[in-house]
Structure formats: C-alpha cells, structure tokens
Design an enzyme around this catalytic site. Sequence first.
Site, PDB file in Angstrom:
ATOM      1  N   LYS A   1       0.800  -1.349  -0.012  1.00  0.00           N
ATOM      2  CA  LYS A   1       0.050  -0.072  -0.141  1.00  0.00           C
ATOM      3  C   LYS A   1       0.917   1.277  -0.033  1.00  0.00           C
ATOM      4  O   LYS A   1       1.709   1.268   0.431  1.00  0.00           O
ATOM      5  CB  LYS A   1      -0.965   0.008   1.154  1.00  0.00           C
ATOM      6  CG  LYS A   1      -2.214  -0.571   1.238  1.00  0.00           C
ATOM      7  CD  LYS A   1      -2.915  -0.686   2.593  1.00  0.00           C
ATOM      8  CE  LYS A   1      -3.759  -1.550   2.606  1.00  0.00           C
ATOM      9  NZ  LYS A   1      -4.907  -1.515   1.552  1.00  0.00           N
TER      10      LYS A   1
ATOM     11  N   ARG B   1     -10.612 -11.319   1.893  1.00  0.00           N
ATOM     12  CA  ARG B   1     -11.373 -12.043   1.289  1.00  0.00           C
ATOM     13  C   ARG B   1     -10.643 -13.690   1.293  1.00  0.00           C
ATOM     14  O   ARG B   1     -11.521 -14.707   1.405  1.00  0.00           O
ATOM     15  CB  ARG B   1     -11.503 -11.823   0.007  1.00  0.00           C
ATOM     16  CG  ARG B   1     -10.848 -11.904  -1.018  1.00  0.00           C
ATOM     17  CD  ARG B   1     -11.075 -11.052  -2.362  1.00  0.00           C
ATOM     18  NE  ARG B   1     -10.825  -9.509  -2.189  1.00  0.00           N
ATOM     19  CZ  ARG B   1     -11.238  -8.712  -2.957  1.00  0.00           C
ATOM     20  NH1 ARG B   1     -11.623  -9.117  -4.231  1.00  0.00           N
ATOM     21  NH2 ARG B   1     -11.329  -7.472  -2.916  1.00  0.00           N
TER      22      ARG B   1
HETATM   23  N1  BES Z   1      -8.190  -3.452   4.438  1.00  0.00           N
HETATM   24  C1  BES Z   1      -8.166  -3.095   3.100  1.00  0.00           C
HETATM   25  C2  BES Z   1      -9.586  -2.247   2.667  1.00  0.00           C
HETATM   26  C3  BES Z   1      -9.857  -0.908   3.409  1.00  0.00           C
HETATM   27  C4  BES Z   1      -9.368   0.299   2.766  1.00  0.00           C
HETATM   28  C5  BES Z   1     -10.237  -0.961   4.473  1.00  0.00           C
HETATM   29  C6  BES Z   1      -9.371   1.457   3.269  1.00  0.00           C
HETATM   30  C7  BES Z   1     -10.426   0.290   5.169  1.00  0.00           C
HETATM   31  C8  BES Z   1     -10.022   1.505   4.703  1.00  0.00           C
HETATM   32  C9  BES Z   1      -8.341  -4.423   2.080  1.00  0.00           C
HETATM   33  O1  BES Z   1      -7.647  -5.673   2.561  1.00  0.00           O
HETATM   34  C10 BES Z   1      -7.663  -4.078   0.805  1.00  0.00           C
HETATM   35  O2  BES Z   1      -6.728  -3.681   0.914  1.00  0.00           O
HETATM   36  N2  BES Z   1      -8.504  -4.034  -0.211  1.00  0.00           N
HETATM   37  C11 BES Z   1      -8.081  -3.608  -1.613  1.00  0.00           C
HETATM   38  C12 BES Z   1      -8.558  -4.622  -2.611  1.00  0.00           C
HETATM   39  C13 BES Z   1      -7.948  -4.495  -4.091  1.00  0.00           C
HETATM   40  C14 BES Z   1      -6.599  -5.023  -4.008  1.00  0.00           C
HETATM   41  C15 BES Z   1      -8.575  -5.386  -4.809  1.00  0.00           C
HETATM   42  C16 BES Z   1      -8.652  -2.358  -1.928  1.00  0.00           C
HETATM   43  O3  BES Z   1      -9.865  -1.961  -1.532  1.00  0.00           O
HETATM   44  O4  BES Z   1      -7.972  -1.389  -2.368  1.00  0.00           O
HETATM   45 MN    MN Z   2      -5.409  -5.197   1.772  1.00  0.00          MN
END
Ligand code: BES
Ligand code: MN
Length: 495
Positions: A272, A346
């Site tokens: 990230k 997921r």
């Molecule tokens: N934990 C994150 C989602 C999230 C984002 C929670 C912002 C709270 C605030 C999750 O694991 C994630 O990183 N999801 C990705 C999925 C993508 C890679 C398909 C996302 O939402 O960018």
């Molecule tokens: Mn994530």
Amino acid sequence: MKITLSAEAPQGIATDLLVVAVSHKKAQLDPVVQKLDRAMGGALANAIKSESFEPKRGKTLSVEGRGRVKAKHVLLVGTGDAKLGTATARLLGVKAGRAGMSRTSLAFVAPSFDAPALAALSEGIMTGAYRYTRYLTGSRVPKKQLAKVQIVIASKPDEASKAALHEGTVIASAVNFARDLVNCPPNDLSATVLANHAAERSRAVGITCKVWDKKGIEKLNMPLLLAVNRGSKEEPRFFHITYKPKNANANTPKVVFVGKGLTFDSGGLCLKPSGSMLEMKMDMAGAATTIAIVTAAAELGLPIEVHGIVASTDNMTGGDAYRPGDVFPSRDGKTVEIINTDAEGRLVLADALTYARELEPTYIIDHATLTGACTVALGAYRAGLFSNDDDLAARYKRAAEASGENFWQLPLDEDLKDELKSSIADLKHTGSRLGGAITAALFLQEFVGNCKWAHLDIAAPAYLEKPLGIMPKGGTGFGVLTALALLRELGAGHA
Ligand code: BES
Ligand code: MN
Ligand code: ZN
C-alpha cells in the site's frame, strides 16, 4: 462509570453537569426548563433567547448554574420534532456523555423515556464518554473522568427501568471494548494478543473460546489463512467463541458471526502507499465487532445460539510472503489464483466462512473492513450490506434503523461473476476496479454454500477521521449495535 436511576427534582441535584432533554418546540416552555429557569432566576430563558436556541434533534445549549441550582452546569439538548425513538435517545446520551467526559458527575433528566429509550440513553452516555487514553502519560492523562451518572425519570425506578439500564450498560461496554481493540496500535496487537483478548472476555462472561495456533490451523486445514500469514513473523490465530443459551432446543436459532482479523494490512508485496497504510491497524475491526457481539449476547442472556469465528493474522512482506500468481487450495477445496496480495481479507474470510458453514447455522453474518471500493461507493460513514437472502437483508435494515447505524444494500451482481474466472485455477480472487466491493462479496459468496448469509463491508465506518452522530473519531465499534438489535428481535420470537 456507575449509572443509577432516581426520581429527584432536577433543581436539587448536586452534579457537575445537569442535562435536560427538551422536546417542546419552544425550549423555554418545556416544563423541566421552566422549573429550572425559575430556580436560576431567569438565566436559562435569557440564554435560550440570546443564543436563539431551538431544540432541534441533538442541538445543545450550555449554561452555567452559577450557584442558583445545585448543578455546576446545565446543558439543554433538543429531541427534535419526531416521537422520541431509541435512535434519538441514544444520540442524546452520546451528546451528554461527550459533554460530560471531562467532568466527574452527570445527571440526565429524562421524564418521558420508556424502557427501550432508557436503555439507549444509558448506552449512549457510556459510549459518548469514551476516549482512548492508554498511551497518554504525564499532563496528557485526563485529570477527570465521568464516574457518577444519574438518570432522572418521572417515577420511582421499577424492574423494567432497571433491566433497561443493565441492557444499556452491557451493550455500551461491548461497543467500547471493540473500540479499544481497534484503536490499539499494531505493535501491541498481534493475532496472538487479539485471540488472548477474545479468550479473556469470553471467560469473563462465562462462555468458551477455542483458539488454534499456527500448528493447529495447519491441522484444521485453513490454507488461505496460512497463505496470507506467510509474509509475517507473527503466528496467525483462528478462534471460535460459542454462546449457547440455557434451555436451547432444536428450534433455537443459531447465528454465526465471522470477523476479518487483520491486525495490520501493509498490502503485502502489492504494498500500500504509506498514506493508506497508516490506518491499517483498524483492519481487525470486523474481529473486534464479532467478539463484542457474541460476548454481549451472552451477558444479555439472549435466547439464541450465537457463535463468533475470527481468522487473524497481519499481511506483511517477509521473504516467504505470498505472491501474485501463486495458487492455493482453500478449506472448501476450490483453488484460488492470487492476483493482488492486498486483497487478503477475502482469503482469510473464505476459509473462516467455510468453517462457519460447517456449523449448519440459521444465518452467517460477516463483518469485514474489506474494500476501499465500498468507501468510494457509499462515503465515509456507511457500511455496505450484501445478502443472498431477502428476509435476512430486510431484518438487517430494520435493526439498523433502531440502532442508528447506517447501511446500504449493494447487489450480489451475477453479471460481474466473470471477473473472478481464472485460466489456471477455479477462481481468481480479485476482479477489476469497477464494482470492487461487489466482486469481493461475490468471492465470499463462493464459500458460504446454501447458507443464508449477510456480508457487511465496514471498511468506511469502522474507523473515522472525524466524529459523526453517535460515532467518535478513531475506532467506532460500528456494527455491534445493529447486530445486537437483530439478535434481540430474533430472540423475541424464541424466548
Ligand atoms: N483492508 C483493506 C480495505 C480497506 C481500505 C479498509 C481502506 C479500510 C480502509 C483491504 O484489505 C484492501 O486492501 N482491499 C483492496 C482490494 C483490492 C486490492 C482489490 C482495496 O480496497 O484497495
Ligand atoms: Mn488489503
Ligand atoms: Zn485488509
């Protein structure tokens, strides 16, 4: 904090903050306000006039007592036009708790509150006074905290009002417990520590919590949870909390809650950006909510069997970290091609949902901070609701109305299923950016079989940059109230 009920005359109550719920359209005509105003020599009516105070829902006016009443400060809080429901009673409590959090004592004058409103009010006061102080030292440690709360009702407290007070305090403690876990920095909250908290709280309310360590998880067969854990030095944990009511029989509903317990989400190798990584200690909010729900259900003695299942790890970048392109089996048997290591939630949920399904529940309900896409779709304060069962979705929406938490139903759109087709495995685990919250939910759906299931994507409201309504800044404990409202409603048919 100790909360008591009484039927004292407001002007005689010695307290730091006297809160009065004002329902009359013209605040100065409210009977309690009039009484106080007389005792205060007209100071209250003057302030109402000079501040043009209208008692709209949740609006407040603060006036000093100046020795003319026993209270040091008086706070008027408007109830708005509508009939006083539980959501409004809760909001008034939160406003009072916030105003009182740096004082020692508070009294809330609530003459027209019925038992459900009293429960919501006391709950609101306790959650409103919440703050996270664990890491403050020296002059940063708050000098005062709200220790003594008195709720002033019209007549002598009876069994119903006492039971309502108990219910409110149990629910508030559960919400505040979830907030504490979410606010805890990730260096002090590993999967192991999270599981210990779950076990400790379960023990405290007299229910069982079975915890599996890494070896146990290998034996249990949770390949996707283990895949996410590969990049970490910390062990994963899987745990199962069980509450069975006394007199349970074959007709007793069984609800299984499942929580995403990512104690930190760096994104893994698909790292990230630092800005979005900062708040990823909150990625275990689904787990915190799940623990809070099951333990509160036990404390309330609800006539329903309630389980809590949590899969916990962090998502890190160690040398053995899982990669895009890897293929893993799942507990269910389906194979999964890894596309983006940041879509880890997921994966751990897939194995946990499979385990949940094996319990043959009436309903499975998962809470997960699953997708940023859900925040893009619904904004910072609302959770996404997905369900494969219309009746369960309708129940959830009804419960949300009473709780004051905001959800919005999104579709499990069959047309997007193609996005999860893999050429090498049974499933890809992410689709394109379009409809990202939906494709995540569709992936989860692959693992719930024929069970009636609701998925709550709480990525947005689980952790806030600034407070809104009943929710504070930081960890909110979002989801606990609605789930408990749902369980109580289900229980009402089975008591
Ligand atoms: N934990 C994150 C989602 C999230 C984002 C929670 C912002 C709270 C605030 C999750 O694991 C994630 O990183 N999801 C990705 C999925 C993508 C890679 C398909 C996302 O939402 O960018
Ligand atoms: Mn994530
Ligand atoms: Zn995550």
